[in-house]
Design a protein around this motif. Structure first.
Motif, PDB file in Angstrom:
ATOM      1  N   MET A  45       0.838  -1.178   0.000  1.00  8.48           N
ATOM      2  CA  MET A  45       0.000   0.000   0.000  1.00  8.48           C
ATOM      3  C   MET A  45       0.885   1.244   0.000  1.00  8.48           C
ATOM      4  SD  MET A  45      -3.282   0.689   2.320  1.00  8.48           S
ATOM      5  CE  MET A  45      -2.907   1.867   3.582  1.00  8.48           C
ATOM      6  N   VAL A  46       0.520   2.237  -0.797  1.00 10.48           N
ATOM      7  CA  VAL A  46       1.296   3.460  -0.898  1.00 10.48           C
ATOM      8  C   VAL A  46       0.640   4.572  -0.081  1.00 10.48           C
ATOM      9  CG1 VAL A  46       2.186   2.883  -3.177  1.00 10.48           C
ATOM     10  CG2 VAL A  46       0.111   4.227  -2.985  1.00 10.48           C
ATOM     11  N   SER A  47       1.406   5.622   0.176  1.00  9.51           N
ATOM     12  CA  SER A  47       0.855   6.740   0.934  1.00  9.51           C
ATOM     13  C   SER A  47      -0.200   7.466   0.104  1.00  9.51           C
ATOM     14  CB  SER A  47       1.963   7.712   1.321  1.00  9.51           C
ATOM     15  OG  SER A  47       2.429   8.400   0.181  1.00  9.51           O
ATOM     16  N   LYS A  48      -1.041   8.205   0.789  1.00 14.33           N
ATOM     17  CA  LYS A  48      -2.110   8.940   0.117  1.00 14.33           C
ATOM     18  C   LYS A  48      -1.529   9.976  -0.845  1.00 14.33           C
ATOM     19  CE  LYS A  48      -6.199  11.691   1.007  1.00 14.33           C
ATOM     20  NZ  LYS A  48      -7.057  12.308   1.995  1.00 14.33           N
ATOM     21  N   LEU A  49      -0.470  10.654  -0.437  1.00 16.23           N
ATOM     22  CA  LEU A  49       0.162  11.660  -1.293  1.00 16.23           C
ATOM     23  C   LEU A  49       0.715  11.032  -2.567  1.00 16.23           C
ATOM     24  CD1 LEU A  49       1.070  14.566  -1.748  1.00 16.23           C
ATOM     25  CD2 LEU A  49       3.139  14.021  -0.453  1.00 16.23           C
ATOM     26  N   ARG A  50       1.368   9.889  -2.433  1.00 15.96           N
ATOM     27  CA  ARG A  50       1.927   9.207  -3.613  1.00 15.96           C
ATOM     28  C   ARG A  50       0.806   8.753  -4.551  1.00 15.96           C
ATOM     29  NH1 ARG A  50       5.822   7.422  -6.506  1.00 15.96           N
ATOM     30  NH2 ARG A  50       6.117   5.260  -7.103  1.00 15.96           N
ATOM     31  N   ALA A  51      -0.279   8.227  -4.002  1.00  9.41           N
ATOM     32  CA  ALA A  51      -1.413   7.795  -4.821  1.00  9.41           C
ATOM     33  C   ALA A  51      -2.010   8.983  -5.573  1.00  9.41           C
ATOM     34  CB  ALA A  51      -2.467   7.122  -3.957  1.00  9.41           C
ATOM     35  N   GLU A  52      -2.082  10.135  -4.919  1.00 10.86           N
ATOM     36  CA  GLU A  52      -2.607  11.329  -5.584  1.00 10.86           C
ATOM     37  C   GLU A  52      -1.685  11.773  -6.718  1.00 10.86           C
ATOM     38  OE1 GLU A  52      -3.240  14.292  -2.577  1.00 10.86           O
ATOM     39  OE2 GLU A  52      -4.901  13.174  -1.679  1.00 10.86           O
ATOM     40  N   ARG A  53      -0.384  11.693  -6.496  1.00 14.91           N
ATOM     41  CA  ARG A  53       0.564  12.061  -7.557  1.00 14.91           C
ATOM     42  C   ARG A  53       0.454  11.115  -8.750  1.00 14.91           C
ATOM     43  NH1 ARG A  53       6.033  12.398  -4.651  1.00 14.91           N
ATOM     44  NH2 ARG A  53       5.193  13.219  -2.737  1.00 14.91           N
ATOM     45  N   ILE A  54       0.308   9.840  -8.478  1.00 11.99           N
ATOM     46  CA  ILE A  54       0.165   8.856  -9.552  1.00 11.99           C
ATOM     47  C   ILE A  54      -1.131   9.107 -10.316  1.00 11.99           C
ATOM     48  CG2 ILE A  54      -0.174   6.405 -10.052  1.00 11.99           C
ATOM     49  CD1 ILE A  54       1.756   5.862  -7.666  1.00 11.99           C
ATOM     50  N   ALA A  55      -2.219   9.375  -9.600  1.00  9.02           N
ATOM     51  CA  ALA A  55      -3.504   9.658 -10.246  1.00  9.02           C
ATOM     52  C   ALA A  55      -3.401  10.910 -11.115  1.00  9.02           C
ATOM     53  CB  ALA A  55      -4.600   9.817  -9.197  1.00  9.02           C
ATOM     54  N   ASP A  56      -2.715  11.938 -10.633  1.00 11.10           N
ATOM     55  CA  ASP A  56      -2.530  13.153 -11.430  1.00 11.10           C
ATOM     56  C   ASP A  56      -1.729  12.863 -12.696  1.00 11.10           C
ATOM     57  OD1 ASP A  56      -3.971  14.799  -9.757  1.00 11.10           O
ATOM     58  OD2 ASP A  56      -2.211  15.547  -8.669  1.00 11.10           O
ATOM     59  N   ARG A  57      -0.711  12.045 -12.561  1.00 12.88           N
ATOM     60  CA  ARG A  57       0.109  11.691 -13.735  1.00 12.88           C
ATOM     61  C   ARG A  57      -0.716  10.911 -14.763  1.00 12.88           C
ATOM     62  NH1 ARG A  57       5.576  11.788 -15.441  1.00 12.88           N
ATOM     63  NH2 ARG A  57       5.375  11.021 -17.567  1.00 12.88           N
ATOM     64  N   ILE A  58      -1.537   9.998 -14.291  1.00 15.63           N
ATOM     65  CA  ILE A  58      -2.411   9.240 -15.197  1.00 15.63           C
ATOM     66  C   ILE A  58      -3.363  10.191 -15.906  1.00 15.63           C
ATOM     67  CG2 ILE A  58      -4.292   7.555 -15.296  1.00 15.63           C
ATOM     68  CD1 ILE A  58      -2.806   6.036 -13.047  1.00 15.63           C
ATOM     69  N   ARG A  59      -3.937  11.136 -15.165  1.00 17.22           N
ATOM     70  CA  ARG A  59      -4.846  12.116 -15.759  1.00 17.22           C
ATOM     71  C   ARG A  59      -4.130  12.922 -16.839  1.00 17.22           C
ATOM     72  NH1 ARG A  59      -5.381  17.130 -15.187  1.00 17.22           N
ATOM     73  NH2 ARG A  59      -4.175  17.244 -13.274  1.00 17.22           N
ATOM     74  N   GLU A  60      -2.923  13.386 -16.565  1.00 20.87           N
ATOM     75  CA  GLU A  60      -2.145  14.148 -17.539  1.00 20.87           C
ATOM     76  C   GLU A  60      -1.837  13.324 -18.788  1.00 20.87           C
ATOM     77  OE1 GLU A  60       1.340  15.454 -15.489  1.00 20.87           O
ATOM     78  OE2 GLU A  60       0.204  16.751 -14.137  1.00 20.87           O
ATOM     79  N   GLU A  61      -1.411  12.083 -18.583  1.00 19.13           N
ATOM     80  CA  GLU A  61      -1.064  11.226 -19.714  1.00 19.13           C
ATOM     81  C   GLU A  61      -2.289  10.911 -20.572  1.00 19.13           C
ATOM     82  OE1 GLU A  61       1.915  10.015 -20.796  1.00 19.13           O
ATOM     83  OE2 GLU A  61       2.949  11.189 -19.260  1.00 19.13           O
ATOM     84  N   LEU A  62      -3.415  10.626 -19.939  1.00 15.44           N
ATOM     85  CA  LEU A  62      -4.632  10.336 -20.697  1.00 15.44           C
ATOM     86  C   LEU A  62      -5.105  11.567 -21.462  1.00 15.44           C
ATOM     87  CD1 LEU A  62      -6.657   8.124 -18.203  1.00 15.44           C
ATOM     88  CD2 LEU A  62      -5.587   7.407 -20.337  1.00 15.44           C
ATOM     89  N   SER A  63      -4.996  12.725 -20.838  1.00 15.23           N
ATOM     90  CA  SER A  63      -5.392  13.964 -21.520  1.00 15.23           C
ATOM     91  C   SER A  63      -4.533  14.200 -22.747  1.00 15.23           C
ATOM     92  CB  SER A  63      -5.274  15.154 -20.561  1.00 15.23           C
ATOM     93  OG  SER A  63      -6.181  15.029 -19.506  1.00 15.23           O
ATOM     94  N   GLU A  64      -3.232  13.999 -22.599  1.00 18.91           N
ATOM     95  CA  GLU A  64      -2.325  14.163 -23.736  1.00 18.91           C
ATOM     96  C   GLU A  64      -2.621  13.134 -24.823  1.00 18.91           C
ATOM     97  OE1 GLU A  64       2.391  13.668 -24.587  1.00 18.91           O
ATOM     98  OE2 GLU A  64       1.816  14.738 -22.759  1.00 18.91           O
TER      99      GLU A  64
END
Length: 82
Positions: A1-20
């Motif tokens: 299990m990862v920290s909440k902050l790390r999970a949020e960063r990963i989710a943001d990166r996924i959002r950015e990549e999908l948008s691109e």
């Protein structure tokens, strides 16, 4: 299990990549005018829920969902698993 902050960063990166990917790589006209608004991950980072918004609202929702379902193999194949 990862920290909440790390999970949020990963989710943001996924959002950015999908948008691109929507802008640069996917040429399906059904996906025009949509925006990735949010991504949430499960605790093990195995699954993501992706939320989208369309300029037209829910008028084209069936068409947009069909376009996303058609592109899911390409989208999933673009990311290495694990």
């Amino acid at each position: 299990m990862v920290s909440k902050l790390r999970a949020e960063r990963i989710a943001d990166r996924i959002r950015e990549e999908l948008s691109e990917m929507l802008i640069m790589e996917l040429s399906d006209p059904r996906l025009g005018g949509i925006t990735i608004t949010d991504v949430t991950l499960d605790r093990e980072l195995a699954y993501a829920n992706v939320y989208v918004s369309a300029v037209e609202g829910s008028v084209r929702s069936d068409e947009i969902l069909a376009g996303l379902e058609h592109a899911q193999g390409y989208i999933r194949g673009s990311y290495p698993s694990g």
